[in-house]
Design a protein around this motif. Sequence first.
Motif, PDB file in Angstrom:
ATOM      1  N   VAL A 236       0.804  -1.221   0.000  1.00  0.00           N
ATOM      2  CA  VAL A 236       0.000   0.000   0.000  1.00  0.00           C
ATOM      3  C   VAL A 236       0.838   1.273   0.000  1.00  0.00           C
ATOM      4  O   VAL A 236       0.391   2.324  -0.441  1.00  0.00           O
ATOM      5  N   GLY A 237       2.071   1.205   0.540  1.00  0.00           N
ATOM      6  CA  GLY A 237       2.966   2.352   0.505  1.00  0.00           C
ATOM      7  C   GLY A 237       2.601   3.489   1.447  1.00  0.00           C
ATOM      8  O   GLY A 237       3.005   4.625   1.213  1.00  0.00           O
ATOM      9  N   HIS A 238       1.837   3.217   2.525  1.00  0.00           N
ATOM     10  CA  HIS A 238       1.495   4.286   3.463  1.00  0.00           C
ATOM     11  C   HIS A 238       1.281   3.695   4.858  1.00  0.00           C
ATOM     12  O   HIS A 238       1.281   2.471   5.043  1.00  0.00           O
ATOM     13  N   ASP A 239       1.078   4.599   5.849  1.00  0.00           N
ATOM     14  CA  ASP A 239       0.870   4.195   7.244  1.00  0.00           C
ATOM     15  C   ASP A 239      -0.504   4.610   7.756  1.00  0.00           C
ATOM     16  O   ASP A 239      -0.686   4.831   8.953  1.00  0.00           O
ATOM     17  N   ARG A 240      -1.495   4.714   6.892  1.00  0.00           N
ATOM     18  CA  ARG A 240      -2.809   5.178   7.331  1.00  0.00           C
ATOM     19  C   ARG A 240      -3.400   4.195   8.351  1.00  0.00           C
ATOM     20  O   ARG A 240      -3.262   2.981   8.220  1.00  0.00           O
ATOM     21  N   ILE A 241      -4.089   4.777   9.318  1.00  0.00           N
ATOM     22  CA  ILE A 241      -4.472   3.991  10.480  1.00  0.00           C
ATOM     23  C   ILE A 241      -5.471   2.882  10.156  1.00  0.00           C
ATOM     24  O   ILE A 241      -5.510   1.850  10.839  1.00  0.00           O
ATOM     25  N   TRP A 242      -6.292   3.052   9.125  1.00  0.00           N
ATOM     26  CA  TRP A 242      -7.269   2.006   8.814  1.00  0.00           C
ATOM     27  C   TRP A 242      -6.610   0.682   8.450  1.00  0.00           C
ATOM     28  O   TRP A 242      -7.245  -0.375   8.508  1.00  0.00           O
ATOM     29  N   ASN A 243      -5.317   0.722   8.093  1.00  0.00           N
ATOM     30  CA  ASN A 243      -4.605  -0.491   7.715  1.00  0.00           C
ATOM     31  C   ASN A 243      -3.733  -1.023   8.847  1.00  0.00           C
ATOM     32  O   ASN A 243      -2.956  -1.958   8.644  1.00  0.00           O
ATOM     33  N   LEU A 244      -3.867  -0.459  10.048  1.00  0.00           N
ATOM     34  CA  LEU A 244      -3.024  -0.862  11.169  1.00  0.00           C
ATOM     35  C   LEU A 244      -3.810  -1.673  12.183  1.00  0.00           C
ATOM     36  O   LEU A 244      -5.005  -1.437  12.396  1.00  0.00           O
ATOM     37  N   ALA A 245      -3.127  -2.605  12.825  1.00  0.00           N
ATOM     38  CA  ALA A 245      -3.751  -3.423  13.868  1.00  0.00           C
ATOM     39  C   ALA A 245      -2.702  -3.784  14.908  1.00  0.00           C
ATOM     40  O   ALA A 245      -1.573  -4.134  14.558  1.00  0.00           O
ATOM     41  N   PRO A 246      -3.049  -3.701  16.207  1.00  0.00           N
ATOM     42  CA  PRO A 246      -2.078  -4.067  17.256  1.00  0.00           C
ATOM     43  C   PRO A 246      -1.887  -5.574  17.322  1.00  0.00           C
ATOM     44  O   PRO A 246      -2.848  -6.335  17.399  1.00  0.00           O
ATOM     45  N   VAL A 247      -0.633  -6.004  17.295  1.00  0.00           N
ATOM     46  CA  VAL A 247      -0.287  -7.426  17.386  1.00  0.00           C
ATOM     47  C   VAL A 247       0.985  -7.553  18.217  1.00  0.00           C
ATOM     48  O   VAL A 247       1.641  -6.554  18.525  1.00  0.00           O
ATOM     49  N   SER A 248       1.329  -8.772  18.571  1.00  0.00           N
ATOM     50  CA  SER A 248       2.588  -8.977  19.272  1.00  0.00           C
ATOM     51  C   SER A 248       3.747  -8.691  18.331  1.00  0.00           C
ATOM     52  O   SER A 248       3.626  -8.834  17.113  1.00  0.00           O
TER      53      SER A 248
END
Length: 309
Positions: A236-248
Amino acid sequence: MNGQVLPDGEVEVERLAGLFLNTTQSYKFLFFRAILTRLKKSNSRTINFQELLAEMIVAAWWPVKVSHLVIGPSGVNDSLTGLLDAVGDAMHERLSYQAVSTRAAYHVKSERARGCLRYVPEALLSPWAGSQRPPLYTIKLGGIVLEEEWHRYLLENLPIVCGWADNEWTQWVQARNPNVPVNLEKLQPPIRRNSLSAERRLFLLSTKGHFRCVYTGLPVDKTDFALDHFLPHAFVGHDRIWNLAPVSRALNSAKGLQVPAAHFVAPLVDIHFGLISCVRTRSVKAEEKFLEPGAVLCGLADRTLRIDG
């Protein structure tokens, strides 16, 4: 060039516009962009092949080694990609220009004889065939010398010419990677790496520090977690929050470039629905900018993110 460059009475801009016509390999793009990069660093008209080859390697490294894109003809990588293997560490997603330049010195003679630089200096001048006006540069032993008029023109219009070259390069790479969205973020190192610290704070705020991994369903340690790019950053080439998820952290490292299966989308949407709800109910104004794309995905695009009062 679709009218994107400025006309000039002393140079034939239309010939510059024809640099990349019928281009089947990446060398022309990389060589010309290397010239522009050297002009950003120095105003000198003379540029040696060692400097140009080093810039070509650096420019090819990011799309090939970091974003895993094809930059060769007909769906295969060309010989330049073989040269990349000898000049750095892909794990760190960066190259020291000084180190690359030093190693390029060992390769430049062979590359002029049979490799990346064998034909491209002459081929890039093909639009000037038959012209009575000065070409972009002349080829000298060990490098090139920009013609005085073109040197002046490029320096005066460098942002415009660089923007055009970047656009042409992006479109060319996209055509060779039809199943992957290509943007300039995937073709060069970012100006600044996002620390994701604000995004981490929002995840902690919205869940009070209690959240489960979207992949395993297990609790995630709120004091030591990573934000995973659900769709890999290289895709995707970005850090937008909709593509982020907390994991170990361990799972984040192990996942690498894998694209998650479709059934993991629902847990991802659930956690982002919680983020949006938190912002709406708590009037977290500073964080609203992160969530508008996620609101669209969660079906909340027609609602106000923040509840006033």
